[in-house]
Design a protein around this motif. Sequence first.
Motif, PDB file in Angstrom:
ATOM      1  N   SER A 461       6.876 -19.546 -25.978  1.00 12.43           N
ATOM      2  CA  SER A 461       5.902 -18.650 -26.603  1.00 12.43           C
ATOM      3  C   SER A 461       5.697 -18.970 -28.077  1.00 12.43           C
ATOM      4  CB  SER A 461       6.350 -17.194 -26.456  1.00 12.43           C
ATOM      5  OG  SER A 461       6.457 -16.844 -25.104  1.00 12.43           O
ATOM      6  N   GLY A 462       6.791 -19.261 -28.775  1.00  8.55           N
ATOM      7  CA  GLY A 462       6.684 -19.624 -30.180  1.00  8.55           C
ATOM      8  C   GLY A 462       5.911 -20.917 -30.372  1.00  8.55           C
ATOM      9  N   ASP A 463       6.156 -21.904 -29.483  1.00 11.81           N
ATOM     10  CA  ASP A 463       5.419 -23.165 -29.567  1.00 11.81           C
ATOM     11  C   ASP A 463       3.928 -22.946 -29.339  1.00 11.81           C
ATOM     12  OD1 ASP A 463       7.677 -24.547 -30.115  1.00 11.81           O
ATOM     13  OD2 ASP A 463       7.977 -25.363 -28.115  1.00 11.81           O
ATOM     14  N   LEU A 464       3.593 -22.122 -28.337  1.00 12.86           N
ATOM     15  CA  LEU A 464       2.179 -21.865 -28.048  1.00 12.86           C
ATOM     16  C   LEU A 464       1.504 -21.133 -29.199  1.00 12.86           C
ATOM     17  CD1 LEU A 464       2.262 -20.887 -24.258  1.00 12.86           C
ATOM     18  CD2 LEU A 464       1.349 -22.965 -25.269  1.00 12.86           C
ATOM     19  N   SER A 465       2.244 -20.254 -29.872  1.00  8.82           N
ATOM     20  CA  SER A 465       1.684 -19.546 -31.016  1.00  8.82           C
ATOM     21  C   SER A 465       1.344 -20.527 -32.134  1.00  8.82           C
ATOM     22  CB  SER A 465       2.685 -18.500 -31.513  1.00  8.82           C
ATOM     23  OG  SER A 465       2.211 -17.870 -32.674  1.00  8.82           O
ATOM     24  N   SER A 466       2.231 -21.493 -32.388  1.00  7.61           N
ATOM     25  CA  SER A 466       1.959 -22.497 -33.421  1.00  7.61           C
ATOM     26  C   SER A 466       0.828 -23.427 -33.001  1.00  7.61           C
ATOM     27  CB  SER A 466       3.225 -23.316 -33.693  1.00  7.61           C
ATOM     28  OG  SER A 466       4.243 -22.498 -34.215  1.00  7.61           O
ATOM     29  N   LEU A 467       0.756 -23.729 -31.695  1.00  7.09           N
ATOM     30  CA  LEU A 467      -0.325 -24.580 -31.205  1.00  7.09           C
ATOM     31  C   LEU A 467      -1.673 -23.887 -31.386  1.00  7.09           C
ATOM     32  CD1 LEU A 467      -0.418 -27.389 -29.925  1.00  7.09           C
ATOM     33  CD2 LEU A 467      -0.388 -26.308 -27.677  1.00  7.09           C
ATOM     34  N   ALA A 468      -1.706 -22.575 -31.157  1.00  2.00           N
ATOM     35  CA  ALA A 468      -2.942 -21.813 -31.345  1.00  2.00           C
ATOM     36  C   ALA A 468      -3.339 -21.770 -32.814  1.00  2.00           C
ATOM     37  CB  ALA A 468      -2.770 -20.391 -30.806  1.00  2.00           C
ATOM     38  N   ALA A 469      -2.334 -21.761 -33.726  1.00  2.00           N
ATOM     39  CA  ALA A 469      -2.647 -21.795 -35.158  1.00  2.00           C
ATOM     40  C   ALA A 469      -3.210 -23.143 -35.580  1.00  2.00           C
ATOM     41  CB  ALA A 469      -1.381 -21.480 -35.961  1.00  2.00           C
ATOM     42  N   THR A 470      -2.857 -24.189 -34.823  1.00  2.00           N
ATOM     43  CA  THR A 470      -3.365 -25.532 -35.120  1.00  2.00           C
ATOM     44  C   THR A 470      -4.780 -25.720 -34.595  1.00  2.00           C
ATOM     45  OG1 THR A 470      -1.099 -26.352 -34.949  1.00  2.00           O
ATOM     46  CG2 THR A 470      -2.855 -27.996 -34.890  1.00  2.00           C
ATOM     47  N   TRP A 471      -5.004 -25.238 -33.365  1.00  6.47           N
ATOM     48  CA  TRP A 471      -6.307 -25.360 -32.718  1.00  6.47           C
ATOM     49  C   TRP A 471      -6.741 -23.976 -32.261  1.00  6.47           C
ATOM     50  CZ3 TRP A 471      -4.850 -30.657 -30.716  1.00  6.47           C
ATOM     51  CH2 TRP A 471      -5.831 -31.607 -31.040  1.00  6.47           C
ATOM     52  N   SER A 472      -7.748 -23.410 -32.897  1.00  6.23           N
ATOM     53  CA  SER A 472      -8.184 -22.060 -32.530  1.00  6.23           C
ATOM     54  C   SER A 472      -8.647 -21.991 -31.079  1.00  6.23           C
ATOM     55  CB  SER A 472      -9.313 -21.600 -33.464  1.00  6.23           C
ATOM     56  OG  SER A 472     -10.413 -22.486 -33.397  1.00  6.23           O
ATOM     57  N   ALA A 473      -9.104 -23.127 -30.529  1.00  9.48           N
ATOM     58  CA  ALA A 473      -9.567 -23.150 -29.138  1.00  9.48           C
ATOM     59  C   ALA A 473      -8.427 -22.865 -28.156  1.00  9.48           C
ATOM     60  CB  ALA A 473     -10.206 -24.503 -28.815  1.00  9.48           C
ATOM     61  N   LEU A 474      -7.180 -22.963 -28.634  1.00 11.33           N
ATOM     62  CA  LEU A 474      -6.027 -22.760 -27.742  1.00 11.33           C
ATOM     63  C   LEU A 474      -5.473 -21.337 -27.807  1.00 11.33           C
ATOM     64  CD1 LEU A 474      -4.149 -26.132 -28.295  1.00 11.33           C
ATOM     65  CD2 LEU A 474      -5.374 -25.405 -26.253  1.00 11.33           C
ATOM     66  N   LYS A 475      -6.150 -20.452 -28.531  1.00 13.09           N
ATOM     67  CA  LYS A 475      -5.713 -19.055 -28.548  1.00 13.09           C
ATOM     68  C   LYS A 475      -5.845 -18.455 -27.154  1.00 13.09           C
ATOM     69  CE  LYS A 475      -6.646 -18.046 -33.403  1.00 13.09           C
ATOM     70  NZ  LYS A 475      -7.471 -17.300 -34.367  1.00 13.09           N
ATOM     71  N   GLY A 476      -4.842 -17.712 -26.751  1.00 16.23           N
ATOM     72  CA  GLY A 476      -4.858 -17.101 -25.424  1.00 16.23           C
ATOM     73  C   GLY A 476      -4.258 -17.975 -24.344  1.00 16.23           C
ATOM     74  N   THR A 477      -3.812 -19.186 -24.689  1.00 17.93           N
ATOM     75  CA  THR A 477      -3.213 -20.070 -23.683  1.00 17.93           C
ATOM     76  C   THR A 477      -1.962 -19.441 -23.074  1.00 17.93           C
ATOM     77  OG1 THR A 477      -4.046 -22.009 -24.863  1.00 17.93           O
ATOM     78  CG2 THR A 477      -2.264 -22.383 -23.298  1.00 17.93           C
ATOM     79  N   ASP A 478      -1.199 -18.683 -23.896  1.00 14.72           N
ATOM     80  CA  ASP A 478       0.028 -18.068 -23.377  1.00 14.72           C
ATOM     81  C   ASP A 478      -0.261 -17.087 -22.248  1.00 14.72           C
ATOM     82  OD1 ASP A 478      -1.298 -16.433 -25.143  1.00 14.72           O
ATOM     83  OD2 ASP A 478       0.513 -15.492 -25.931  1.00 14.72           O
ATOM     84  N   LYS A 479      -1.424 -16.428 -22.288  1.00 15.01           N
ATOM     85  CA  LYS A 479      -1.757 -15.452 -21.251  1.00 15.01           C
ATOM     86  C   LYS A 479      -2.223 -16.128 -19.960  1.00 15.01           C
ATOM     87  CE  LYS A 479      -3.064 -12.078 -24.770  1.00 15.01           C
ATOM     88  NZ  LYS A 479      -4.154 -11.303 -25.385  1.00 15.01           N
ATOM     89  N   GLN A 480      -2.706 -17.367 -20.060  1.00 15.70           N
ATOM     90  CA  GLN A 480      -3.195 -18.078 -18.880  1.00 15.70           C
ATOM     91  C   GLN A 480      -2.130 -18.975 -18.259  1.00 15.70           C
ATOM     92  OE1 GLN A 480      -6.503 -20.289 -20.421  1.00 15.70           O
ATOM     93  NE2 GLN A 480      -7.537 -18.488 -21.251  1.00 15.70           N
ATOM     94  N   ALA A 481      -0.993 -19.126 -18.957  1.00 17.74           N
ATOM     95  CA  ALA A 481       0.010 -20.097 -18.524  1.00 17.74           C
ATOM     96  C   ALA A 481       0.628 -19.714 -17.175  1.00 17.74           C
ATOM     97  CB  ALA A 481       1.101 -20.216 -19.580  1.00 17.74           C
ATOM     98  N   GLN A 482       0.793 -20.717 -16.305  1.00 19.85           N
ATOM     99  CA  GLN A 482       1.454 -20.551 -15.006  1.00 19.85           C
ATOM    100  C   GLN A 482       2.396 -21.720 -14.794  1.00 19.85           C
ATOM    101  OE1 GLN A 482      -1.097 -18.949 -11.685  1.00 19.85           O
ATOM    102  NE2 GLN A 482      -2.750 -19.727 -12.979  1.00 19.85           N
ATOM    103  N   GLY A 483       3.407 -21.499 -13.933  1.00 18.64           N
ATOM    104  CA  GLY A 483       4.346 -22.574 -13.644  1.00 18.64           C
ATOM    105  C   GLY A 483       5.204 -22.946 -14.832  1.00 18.64           C
ATOM    106  N   VAL A 484       5.535 -21.958 -15.672  1.00 17.90           N
ATOM    107  CA  VAL A 484       6.290 -22.223 -16.891  1.00 17.90           C
ATOM    108  C   VAL A 484       7.765 -21.883 -16.691  1.00 17.90           C
ATOM    109  CG1 VAL A 484       6.614 -21.491 -19.274  1.00 17.90           C
ATOM    110  CG2 VAL A 484       4.322 -21.853 -18.402  1.00 17.90           C
TER     111      VAL A 484
END
Length: 849
Positions: A461-484
């Motif tokens: 979750s922390g990694d995805l939060s930083s990834l979203a800060a890098t690329w705004s297009a990746l915001k919300g990826t944590d909510k769509q994630a499956q198979g994690v």
Amino acid sequence: MNQDSDSSDQPTGQDPLLLLKTLQLLWTKKEMKKQLKEEIRRGFAGLEDPLAGLLDMLENSSDWKGKGHSLGYYITAELQLWMGEHPAVQQSGIKLKKLQARVLRLLAQCPANLLDPLISIYQLHTADRNYLLEHVSHLYHKGDYKEAAILSIKLKLQPDQDVEKMCTPLLLQDKTNLVEDYVGEYPELQSKLLQILDTWCEPGFNIRDITRQYQGLSRYKPDKFNRKMLSKLVFRLLDRFNVDPALCPNVINQRHLRTLNYLFYKRFVEKTMTQENWTDHVQSTVGENRWLQGHLIQLLISYCDLNTAARWAQRCNLPKEMLPYGVADELQKLQIQERVEDAAKADNYEESKKKDYYQLPIPRANIHFLQTWEETLQCWEKVLQPGQVVGIDMEWRPSFGMVGKPRVSLLQLALKDEVFLLDLPRLLEQAETEGEKEKLPHFIQMLYSDAAITKLGYGISGDLSSLAATWSALKGTDKQAQGVVDLLTVDKQLQKSSIDWKKGGRKVDVPSPEQSYKDRGFRQPEKGLSLLVQHVLGKPLDKTEQLSNWEKRPLREEQILYAASDAYCLLEIYEKLCKDPASFGLSSDLTKSLVGKTSIKPRAKKQLNKQEVPSPSGQQCKGSKKETSCPPAPISPKEFSVVCDNMLQGLGRYLRCLGVDVRMLENEDDHRKAAEIARQEGRVILTSGLPYQTLQSQVAEGRCFSVNCSEKAKEQALQVLKHFNVQVSLADIFSRCQVCNCNKYLKVTRERMRQLVEGSRQAPGDGGTGCLVRSEEKPSQSCGAALPACDVVAVIPPGVLDKAELTDFYCCTRCGKVFWEGSHFGRVVSQFQDVLVTAGDKQSVYELS
């Protein structure tokens, strides 16, 4: 009638003072509010000049001068509404100017809720600006600094005032919020204020030169007015107003100097940074700044030797006149010896790594560093295969407490036979150049949302939060994630101190991290992913490259191997746990219980600019497709005790007023004292910024929490209460003394308190605090019990003992501070409604306040 009233304003019509007496009688009867409103409106209609009449009533009564709703406020508010229905009563010309002169004399005594209505009714924004400035200046020279500032804000007079003159006494009184409001709407004033504060932080500047001018200032708090406070205020204002930090070179230099000291501590005391990483960060911190370079040389002499100091002096190209004695002589003769020693150290280090640390089991040729879109296409073809298992990790440059969120510099994707390292800054730059910014985010989203691909990570979750800060297009990826699969969940289970692991039918006690540290003799205890790798695979990860500058290109070979290992070890851990979960004390349905969506709550990696604070209970939620950390069980403030670092005293006061047992470090205390207190008294450490990394390693996991230093104390308190699931009830509020933290009070009758006040020496000090302390909430004693010594019984302000509704007072049994029922209680309740548990409280907030 007040002498200032102009009798010609009221030649005929109803007498305003007779109307006032009628209204005062109705005001005492709360059940007659409707009749009161009708009488006010009738009275206004019967007055010759309602605006002058209102001033007559306010000048001849005093109830409106207190806080909260008063009859004066009620009459004023009704007049404002009535004027909207009867615009003809508005005044202008000479009459209006006379009324404005009268109302200005009242504004200095007005509570905040009366200012806006009076300014609106008497059109003070249209008054002569010089006249208004003269009036504010009069308030200022009387010493009414707060009132002068508030009136200036309301009348928008700031552009015509001296910002340093207006704000200095407010800062001395610790009214920083009012200072922020004063410059809030004026960028030019914001810059001026920041430049002034930065000037006060110059190394040679004597702050006493400022404080000496305000020796007789009421509520002066000299302990709050120091460089540390000013520095914190500057950074908060820079962040709030989005001002260029270059405007404040002195404060920035001091921050960089603290970073330098921290880097020296990490390298030479803790010994947890490699020479290369340390060198990289020192260079970026010092830059071309001669002042910082001079401090660097002094630190090198203190921590190292003349040899090292001379080497850095040469690297910085410092002039000889800046070099301390002896450094210049070392510049040439020690260069050859240094190179030989470095080479020997490097050889020994490589041998030690192979022996002591986890080694990557795949050839170096199978690690691919990808910098172009064409190269990444081959990567995605292999990664996006159904049934694929992918180890994912990310790296970014640590921020060392500086403003701004980190941007991911490297994305690692590990497959069974190879590892792909994606150079995100280079790929992002290429995508922007070619106008295809959405390509890479699209593939990352496909990877995380595909349930047929198992994604492994640690603190995903922390990694995805930083990834979203890098690329705004990746915001919300944590909510769509499956198979994690977040192996952080497994880590928590394995770290339970009471677990025995089974191997070959025998019980084997797992050594604690501290024991491993003692056995190795020179390294810090393992933690996080490194500790999990040690438990499962036998050897820890070598984390010395973790604090690398991951933005700098080209990456060193050591960085590439570290990044690949960080991702690949996840595959080996997962494979071993799935083969025999029972031998590690895990359930047999490990795969089913772990695979699922990533938790929504962000969790950060254990780096300098991020924190991971596990649930104190360490529980695991089951019965779903995933196992995540349950929130800690609800606790009351009585069960929660903390020690606040010295930069969080405001947070400490808020928590204490909610009933939490709080100890606070003094300004001069070293941060490490918090760890000593926490261990001795079983408290949780609350800290912020750089000290967090040092303190968290000195206490048990979950017993140190880092709050957001950019937020105000109230928001910090809410963050702490929600994180630890502290359930505050009405009975907890003000259950502890705000001065000394004691939770025992003596209940004293009004008559007895009057005797004590009249008979005691009137020593200087604070007055009692008008807050609510109910007898049923406190372990109280009878009035006959021994009170603290008379000289510590707080002076009761005039008039309080005459209030009929105050029948009892409460005296702290330790420090003698006196409390009584007042308005503070209602304000605290309204501020903390989100965490307040009202069930079982029989009285409502309004009844109590």
